[in-house]
Design a protein around this motif. Structure first.
Motif, short mmCIF file in Angstrom:
data_model
loop_
_atom_site.label_atom_id
_atom_site.label_comp_id
_atom_site.label_asym_id
_atom_site.label_seq_id
_atom_site.Cartn_x
_atom_site.Cartn_y
_atom_site.Cartn_z
N LEU A 1 0.85 -1.18 0.00
CA LEU A 1 0.00 0.00 0.00
C LEU A 1 0.89 1.24 0.00
O LEU A 1 1.91 1.28 0.69
N PRO A 2 0.52 2.26 -0.77
CA PRO A 2 1.31 3.49 -0.75
C PRO A 2 1.03 4.26 0.54
O PRO A 2 -0.06 4.78 0.73
N LEU A 3 2.00 4.24 1.45
CA LEU A 3 1.75 4.93 2.71
C LEU A 3 2.99 5.63 3.22
O LEU A 3 4.11 5.31 2.85
N GLY A 4 2.73 6.60 4.08
CA GLY A 4 3.78 7.35 4.75
C GLY A 4 3.51 7.34 6.23
O GLY A 4 2.40 7.08 6.69
N LEU A 5 4.53 7.66 7.00
CA LEU A 5 4.43 7.68 8.46
C LEU A 5 5.04 8.98 8.95
O LEU A 5 6.20 9.27 8.66
#
Length: 118
Positions: A33-37
């Motif tokens: 999944l394209p995700l950032g934190l």
């Protein structure tokens, strides 16, 4: 596929939020999944070196943090103001993160389809 930004705002020892944010990020990364934190507020304490979680009867989150890039979670950010307010220096963090000023945080949040705050 919708992108997601996870905002982690809790210190590692203040409750389950920090661990839950990392678990969600690792699970999302495992499924590409394209995700950032984003580490914000007390969440920046997760990045501090030499933590003593056993003294507080807590589990160490360092291994989870180090696993993020291995799971494809490479978009890692931290608030410059949050670091400064808590006396942390970006050069001493236990994870490579992009340090963002307040003006860049809004643009970052706007880039993602969904935002989850823990």
């Amino acid at each position: 596929m919708k992108s997601m930004l996870i905002i982690s705002r809790q210190a590692p020892w203040s409750g389950p939020g920090a661990r839950e944010a990392l678990d969600i990020a690792l699970a999302g990364g495992a499924f590409d999944l394209p995700l950032g934190l984003l580490f914000l507020d007390d969440g920046v304490f997760q990045l501090a070196v030499n933590q003593q979680p056993k003294a507080l009867q807590q589990k160490d989150l360092t291994a989870n943090l180090q696993a993020l890039p291995l799971f494809g979670v490479e978009s890692l950010y931290v608030s410059a103001r949050s670091l400064q307010e808590r006396g942390l220096d970006a050069s001493t963090l236990n994870l490579a993160v992009e340090v963002l000023e307040d003006s860049a945080l809004t643009a970052l949040i706007d880039r993602y389809d969904q935002v989850l705050t823990l």
